[in-house]
Structure formats: C-alpha cells, structure tokens
Motif scaffolding. Structure first.
Motif: not given
Length: 434
Positions: A128, A167, A242
């Motif tokens: 991320p 995730l 994202v």
C-alpha cells in the motif's frame, strides 16, 4: 444533538402484556426460529459448492486452527482449489499441515489443490505504501514527502493487524471483480484463521459499521470549509492507491468517487451475508465447559456483528452425552462433531454436510410481528442484564448493545414507533412498540 429514549434494562417481568414469540416450527420445548436444513450426498456438486470464504470463531485453545486445517484438507480432497490463510505467528497450523508457510500461497504436501499462506503485517505494509508513493508522484500532493519514507523502517502500530487481512483476502477471493468467471479467480475456497475471534468478528462486521463512519466523513468533506478544500485531493490519493476495480480517479468527480465507495460497501455487505459466499462456524472443545460457554457468547457476538453463523462444531474424543447437551444448547444451529486426529477420513457425514453450507441452511435472528407490534431478537449467550436498548432518530430504528457490539435494527414502515417495553424470554428479546 440527537435525542434518545431512556435506556431499557431488559427484565422478564417487564410488560407482562407482551406475548411470547410465535414461530413456524418448534422441535423442542424451547421456542426457536425456523430452521431449514439441506441434504445431499457426500460429494460437492457444482451447484452446491461451499462458500468462497470460511472462518471459525471460538475461545482460544478450543480448536479454531485445527478446524481451519481440517476444513482446508476436506475442501481440497473434494477437488476444490483451497487456500488456508493464517494471520498469526503461532506455528500450530504449520505443524498440523506438515509444511512451512510462506508469505505467498504455496502448495502443501502432494495435494495439488491445497495451498497455505501466512500473513505478516510488516511485509504487507509495503505494497500500500508503494501505491501511495506512485500516486503521489503523479498528483504531487505531499511534494515528495511520501517518497522519502522508507517502508522497511516502519513497525506495526495497534490497529494495523486488523486492516492487513482485508487486502490479502480481496486478492485471494477477487471480491471486487466486475467480470463473472474472471481469469483472476484462483481459489474455490479460502479458509481464514485470524489472530483472535474478536478480531475476526470486527473484520467481517466492518462493512456494516463503515456506513455510519462514511456518512459522517462525507458530511465533513462536503459541508465544511476545510473539507471542501482538502478532501478532493485526499480522496483521489486514497482511491488511486486502493485501485478499486483496477480503476483510477482520472476523469471522476469527488461526488462520483463517494458514490462508488458507498456502492462498494453495500456490495461487500451483501456478499458477506450470502451463505454461498461466506461461512462462519462456531467451534468448541466439548470436554471444557468454559469453551462451550465461550462459544455461546461468540455466537451472540456474531449475531450482534451482523454475521450469519452457518453451524457449530465440537471436538470430542469419544461418544458422550455431552454431545447431545451441546446440540441442544446451540439449537437451532446445526451441530456436528469434528475428529481430533486431524484426518479427513474421520469426518462424519453430518460434518461434511455442514461444511458445504448449502444456502438453504439459513434462518432469521430477527422477526417482526406487525399485528402485535413486537420485534423478537434471538440473542444466545447473553444474560438479560447485559443487553441494552436505545432509540435514536425517533422511532425509525432500534439500537441493541451487547457483547461489545452495537447493532441497528431498521423498523418496517408499519411498525415504526417508540419502545413501550421489553422482556427477555428464553434467549429472545421481545420488544413491544407503541
């Protein structure tokens, strides 16, 4: 400031005029919701596959990890590509599986359908952060500050462990794909063994809770001066990092991005409430009364979190009257015994049937009676003194607090009104409305 009704501590003697709940089917002396169980053969036909995501909850040491390993082996033995996801440094799962887990899915043993992966938050933070850096380099929002951050120097803060599995599970079950039968689909079943039952309940129930937070954050972004100034850039940074559906924010307005986020939360919530997609099982050690008691509490907590529990499993070394007692305690939940030897060959027919989790194995924990203007909530594992009721926004909804969880019950249009009273009868809250 929103007004709310007086707190109601439930009592079986309160409002004796409230009638006892009625149900369609009663199998024992207790009153229970309707239960429909599916039956089929030992094999798993294509139209009756198990849920894509499976998890087990219960007291620590009651067999959650053992049950996860057993379920993974069973699904793989039925020809389903299965991945066991472990979010813990506890080596129990590796010892039971007989292989070492890596941070990427690797095959376990000789079964080509069985895979396992160990989630490590310290490593999962890097992806991320790398996405944020790439987006920031394009949008130039932090003027190079993000680029100077060395991800390998960052440690794990409280709360990060809860976010990390989101995730990972998304990548494994491909939840946000808009293409049916997408080539990205790799596993038929993902079995998730979380750090604790509390963390798992928070994780799975997060979508329902996220709606309230999103509403207030959106109001701050659109109705305050600082929000209107900063939110367009921030929301694009987060959205592009994202990469929902693999898209970018290019050409999208802030309003369109907010709408897409709201739709994503709604889609995820519906996905998790569909037993074809998600199966949550209670597990306990039947030789330990504390384990059985905790399992009852976690059942109630799961209901409070908005999670449909599919069945309950108990570990027992030999046939014992304890099995029947536990089955009665967890009724109307389907119940079966799991083998202690971690062998799929020792599985009972009923255990296999429950792990298939046919969509017909579903019943409601909330029933409305418009004629009597009563709402009945099934709340196992709680004492009446542990349950509190509130009402905000007039008589449009009920807020139920129990087990460190809050649940909002939307009232049908013909039943909206203030609470007149409530009582606790055999694991059920019966709420009378004016």
């Amino acid at each position: 400031m929103a007004s709310h009704s007086t707190l109601l501590l439930l009592s079986s003697s309160l409002n004796p005029l409230i009638p006892k709940p009625t149900t369609t089917t009663t199998t024992r002396s207790r009153t229970r919701p309707l239960l429909i169980m599916a039956t089929s053969g030992d094999s798993i036909p294509a139209q009756n596959k198990p849920p894509k995501l499976v998890t087990f909850i219960g007291k620590g040491g009651s067999g959650k990890t053992t049950a996860s390993v057993l379920a993974s082996r069973y699904y793989a033995s039925e020809g389903l590509r299965t991945c066991l996801v472990v979010h813990s440094q506890d080596p129990t799962a590796e010892n039971l599986m007989g292989c070492s887990f890596q941070t990427t899915p690797t095959q376990c043993g000789t079964n080509t359908n069985l895979f396992a992966v160990k989630l490590e938050t310290t490593k999962m933070l890097l992806e991320p952060l790398d996405r944020l850096k790439k987006v920031d380099a394009r949008l130039n929002l932090t003027q190079g500050i993000l680029e100077k951050i060395v991800g390998e120097e960052l440690g794990v803060l409280p709360g990060m462990d809860s976010f990390a599995p989101v995730l990972a599970l998304q990548n494994l079950i491909n939840l946000f794909s808009e293409q049916k039968g997408s080539s990205e689909k790799e596993y038929d079943v993902v079995v998730f063994d979380g750090m604790s039952s509390e963390e798992t309940l928070r994780l799975i129930g997060a979508t329902e809770r996220a709606r309230s937070y999103l509403k207030y954050v959106k109001d701050l972004a659109e109705k305050t001066d600082i929000g209107r100034l900063t939110s367009p850039s921030i929301i694009k940074l987060v959205y592009d990092s994202v990469r929902m559906h693999g898209r970018t924010s290019e050409g999208k307005t802030s309003s369109e991005i907010w709408t897409e986020i709201e739709g994503l939360i709604e889609k995820t919530s519906l996905w998790l409430t569909n037993p074809r997609n998600f199966g949550c099982y209670i597990v306990m050690d039947l030789t330990q009364p504390a384990s059985v008691s905790a399992a009852l509490r976690y059942w109630g907590c799961a209901i409070q979190a908005g999670i449909h529990v599919s069945a309950a499993f108990g570990f027992l070394p030999q046939v014992s009257p304890v099995e029947k007692e536990a089955s009665e305690k967890f009724s109307p939940l389907p119940f079966s015994i799991l083998p202690l030897d971690s062998s799929v060959s020792s599985f009972t027919t009923s255990a296999k049937e429950l792990l298939k989790c046919s969509p017909k194995c579903k019943y409601s924990y909330v029933t409305f009676d418009p004629k009597e203007k009563t709402v009945t909530l099934f709340m196992p594992g709680f004492d009446k003194s542990e349950i509190k009721l509130f009402q905000y926004r007039g008589g449009l909804e009920l807020l139920v607090e129990a087990g460190d969880q809050r649940r909002i019950i939307k009232l049908p249009g013909d039943m909206q009104g203030k609470v007149a009273g409530a009582k606790f009868v055999d694991r059920n809250i019966i709420i009378k409305l004016r």
